[in-house]
Structures are given as structure tokens and as C-alpha cells.
Write a protein that holds these residues in place. Structure first.
Motif, PDB file in Angstrom:
ATOM      1  N   GLY A   1       0.766  -1.238   0.000  1.00  0.00           N
ATOM      2  CA  GLY A   1       0.000   0.000   0.000  1.00  0.00           C
ATOM      3  C   GLY A   1       0.798   1.288   0.000  1.00  0.00           C
ATOM      4  N   GLU A   2       2.103   1.204  -0.285  1.00  0.00           N
ATOM      5  CA  GLU A   2       2.936   2.395  -0.191  1.00  0.00           C
ATOM      6  C   GLU A   2       3.219   3.068  -1.526  1.00  0.00           C
ATOM      7  OE1 GLU A   2       6.469   1.401   1.968  1.00  0.00           O
ATOM      8  OE2 GLU A   2       5.336   0.449   3.568  1.00  0.00           O
ATOM      9  N   LEU A   3       3.027   2.362  -2.639  1.00  0.00           N
ATOM     10  CA  LEU A   3       3.387   2.891  -3.950  1.00  0.00           C
ATOM     11  C   LEU A   3       2.159   3.061  -4.836  1.00  0.00           C
ATOM     12  CD1 LEU A   3       6.460   0.580  -4.693  1.00  0.00           C
ATOM     13  CD2 LEU A   3       6.522   2.965  -3.956  1.00  0.00           C
ATOM     14  N   PRO A   4       2.169   4.074  -5.703  1.00  0.00           N
ATOM     15  CA  PRO A   4       1.080   4.223  -6.666  1.00  0.00           C
ATOM     16  C   PRO A   4       1.089   3.050  -7.660  1.00  0.00           C
ATOM     17  CG  PRO A   4       2.489   6.191  -6.632  1.00  0.00           C
ATOM     18  CD  PRO A   4       3.152   5.142  -5.791  1.00  0.00           C
ATOM     19  N   ILE A   5      -0.071   2.722  -8.174  1.00  0.00           N
ATOM     20  CA  ILE A   5      -0.192   1.600  -9.106  1.00  0.00           C
ATOM     21  C   ILE A   5       0.691   1.810 -10.330  1.00  0.00           C
ATOM     22  CG2 ILE A   5      -1.770   0.306 -10.596  1.00  0.00           C
ATOM     23  CD1 ILE A   5      -3.977   0.895  -8.514  1.00  0.00           C
ATOM     24  N   ALA A   6       0.768   3.028 -10.834  1.00  0.00           N
ATOM     25  CA  ALA A   6       1.597   3.298 -12.019  1.00  0.00           C
ATOM     26  C   ALA A   6       3.068   2.973 -11.743  1.00  0.00           C
ATOM     27  CB  ALA A   6       1.442   4.746 -12.459  1.00  0.00           C
ATOM     28  N   GLU A   7       3.547   3.288 -10.551  1.00  0.00           N
ATOM     29  CA  GLU A   7       4.936   2.985 -10.203  1.00  0.00           C
ATOM     30  C   GLU A   7       5.145   1.477 -10.054  1.00  0.00           C
ATOM     31  OE1 GLU A   7       8.427   4.226  -7.026  1.00  0.00           O
ATOM     32  OE2 GLU A   7       6.539   5.317  -7.011  1.00  0.00           O
ATOM     33  N   ILE A   8       4.172   0.804  -9.478  1.00  0.00           N
ATOM     34  CA  ILE A   8       4.252  -0.648  -9.344  1.00  0.00           C
ATOM     35  C   ILE A   8       4.300  -1.290 -10.729  1.00  0.00           C
ATOM     36  CG2 ILE A   8       2.951  -2.708  -8.627  1.00  0.00           C
ATOM     37  CD1 ILE A   8       2.039  -1.006  -6.173  1.00  0.00           C
ATOM     38  N   ALA A   9       3.509  -0.771 -11.666  1.00  0.00           N
ATOM     39  CA  ALA A   9       3.519  -1.281 -13.043  1.00  0.00           C
ATOM     40  C   ALA A   9       4.925  -1.158 -13.623  1.00  0.00           C
ATOM     41  CB  ALA A   9       2.514  -0.528 -13.903  1.00  0.00           C
ATOM     42  N   TYR A  10       5.520   0.003 -13.469  1.00  0.00           N
ATOM     43  CA  TYR A  10       6.867   0.230 -13.995  1.00  0.00           C
ATOM     44  C   TYR A  10       7.886  -0.700 -13.331  1.00  0.00           C
ATOM     45  CZ  TYR A  10      11.354   2.446 -14.804  1.00  0.00           C
ATOM     46  OH  TYR A  10      12.670   2.672 -15.129  1.00  0.00           O
ATOM     47  N   LEU A  11       7.826  -0.813 -12.016  1.00  0.00           N
ATOM     48  CA  LEU A  11       8.796  -1.629 -11.276  1.00  0.00           C
ATOM     49  C   LEU A  11       8.696  -3.118 -11.606  1.00  0.00           C
ATOM     50  CD1 LEU A  11       8.569   0.037  -7.755  1.00  0.00           C
ATOM     51  CD2 LEU A  11      10.488   0.162  -9.366  1.00  0.00           C
ATOM     52  N   THR A  12       7.535  -3.551 -12.051  1.00  0.00           N
ATOM     53  CA  THR A  12       7.341  -4.976 -12.334  1.00  0.00           C
ATOM     54  C   THR A  12       7.397  -5.290 -13.828  1.00  0.00           C
ATOM     55  OG1 THR A  12       4.930  -4.653 -12.189  1.00  0.00           O
ATOM     56  CG2 THR A  12       6.069  -5.445 -10.216  1.00  0.00           C
ATOM     57  N   GLY A  13       7.850  -4.326 -14.630  1.00  0.00           N
ATOM     58  CA  GLY A  13       8.108  -4.601 -16.041  1.00  0.00           C
ATOM     59  C   GLY A  13       6.946  -4.408 -16.988  1.00  0.00           C
ATOM     60  N   PHE A  14       5.868  -3.798 -16.537  1.00  0.00           N
ATOM     61  CA  PHE A  14       4.747  -3.503 -17.426  1.00  0.00           C
ATOM     62  C   PHE A  14       4.950  -2.123 -18.031  1.00  0.00           C
ATOM     63  CE2 PHE A  14       3.176  -6.689 -14.507  1.00  0.00           C
ATOM     64  CZ  PHE A  14       2.582  -7.589 -15.380  1.00  0.00           C
ATOM     65  N   SER A  15       4.446  -1.930 -19.243  1.00  0.00           N
ATOM     66  CA  SER A  15       4.691  -0.670 -19.947  1.00  0.00           C
ATOM     67  C   SER A  15       3.994   0.509 -19.271  1.00  0.00           C
ATOM     68  CB  SER A  15       4.265  -0.768 -21.413  1.00  0.00           C
ATOM     69  OG  SER A  15       2.905  -1.146 -21.516  1.00  0.00           O
ATOM     70  N   ASP A  16       2.873   0.261 -18.633  1.00  0.00           N
ATOM     71  CA  ASP A  16       2.152   1.324 -17.925  1.00  0.00           C
ATOM     72  C   ASP A  16       1.084   0.686 -17.038  1.00  0.00           C
ATOM     73  OD1 ASP A  16       0.001   0.666 -19.662  1.00  0.00           O
ATOM     74  OD2 ASP A  16       0.562   2.255 -21.062  1.00  0.00           O
ATOM     75  N   GLN A  17       0.349   1.532 -16.325  1.00  0.00           N
ATOM     76  CA  GLN A  17      -0.672   1.051 -15.400  1.00  0.00           C
ATOM     77  C   GLN A  17      -1.758   0.266 -16.137  1.00  0.00           C
ATOM     78  OE1 GLN A  17      -2.174   4.019 -12.712  1.00  0.00           O
ATOM     79  NE2 GLN A  17      -4.069   2.911 -12.328  1.00  0.00           N
ATOM     80  N   SER A  18      -2.119   0.711 -17.326  1.00  0.00           N
ATOM     81  CA  SER A  18      -3.142   0.037 -18.112  1.00  0.00           C
ATOM     82  C   SER A  18      -2.715  -1.379 -18.486  1.00  0.00           C
ATOM     83  CB  SER A  18      -3.439   0.854 -19.378  1.00  0.00           C
ATOM     84  OG  SER A  18      -4.352   0.186 -20.198  1.00  0.00           O
ATOM     85  N   HIS A  19      -1.441  -1.540 -18.844  1.00  0.00           N
ATOM     86  CA  HIS A  19      -0.905  -2.866 -19.192  1.00  0.00           C
ATOM     87  C   HIS A  19      -0.958  -3.793 -17.979  1.00  0.00           C
ATOM     88  CE1 HIS A  19       2.772  -5.356 -20.696  1.00  0.00           C
ATOM     89  NE2 HIS A  19       1.648  -5.960 -20.998  1.00  0.00           N
TER      90      HIS A  19
END
Length: 117
Positions: free
Chosen positions: A75-93
Motif C-alpha cells: 500500500g505504499e506505492l502508486p499503481i503506475a509505479e508498481i507497473a513500472y517496477l514490475t516490467g509492465f509498460s504502464d498502469q493500463s498494461h
């Protein structure tokens, strides 16, 4: 007639090497040919699926989604940042992939973990 799945499995040594390689490279696109070189056996895709319960392309997706869910639970990071950190191109991906493979969205995963209200 098709041989039993047990005879199609990757050797224990090959499976360990493949798992280590995928764990080290989960955030990038890994080609099946790379995995075949790491494991070595013929009929790699069938043997991989028999060993790990999923085809080779699915394993790193699951690893990335596992990490995303752990980060969402924190619960500490925005979803968009989590997407980036886990190798997804963006939050939508991330959202589309999580919905396809896990049946819920990142927001739903956060709610399930009790971190998003």
C-alpha cells in the motif's frame, strides 16, 4: 499415442536452471529460445509446461504479477509505479494483464489485501 507427462518433464537440474534464469530476468521479455538453451532438452515447451504447470511465456508473467500483488498489498506505492517496477509498460498494461490472469484489477488486489479503501 502421447507419452505420459512424467516422461516429458525437464530434468531437475534443467528446471532449477530455468527457474533461476526466469527469476533473474522476470522484468524483461525472455524468449523461449533462451529458455531452451538454459534447459537444453528437446520439445522444450511441452516439457516446461509439464514441469511448471504453465507454458514458458506465462511463468514470467506470473512472477511479475506476484511481485505487483506484494507491492499492492504494501500500500505504499502508486499503481503506475508498481507497473513500472514490475516490467509492465504502464498502469493500463498491468491492469489488463492482472485482470486476464488473476481475475481482478490492481485496485481489487489492493482491496483484497486491505490496503486500498
Amino acid at each position: 499415442m502421447r507419452a505420459s507427462l512424467g516422461s516429458e518433464r525437464i530434468t531437475e537440474y534443467g528446471a532449477r536452471r530455468v527457474r533461476e534464469y526466469l527469476d533473474e530476468n522476470f522484468a524483461r521479455k525472455v524468449m523461449v529460445a533462451e529458455l531452451a538453451c538454459v534447459a537444453g532438452p528437446n520439445h522444450f515447451i511441452a516439457r516446461f509446461a509439464a514441469t511448471f504447470g504453465m507454458p514458458p511465456h506465462r511463468y514470467p508473467i506470473n512472477s511479475r504479477l506476484d511481485l505487483a500483488e506484494r507491492l499492492l498489498a504494501g500500500g505504499e506505492l502508486p499503481i503506475a509505479e508498481i507497473a513500472y517496477l514490475t516490467g509492465f509498460s504502464d498502469q493500463s498494461h498491468l491492469t489488463a494483464t492482472m485482470k486476464k490472469y488473476r481475475g481482478r484489477t490492481p485496485t481489487g488486489a489492493g482491496h483484497a489485501a486491505g490496503t486500498i479503501s
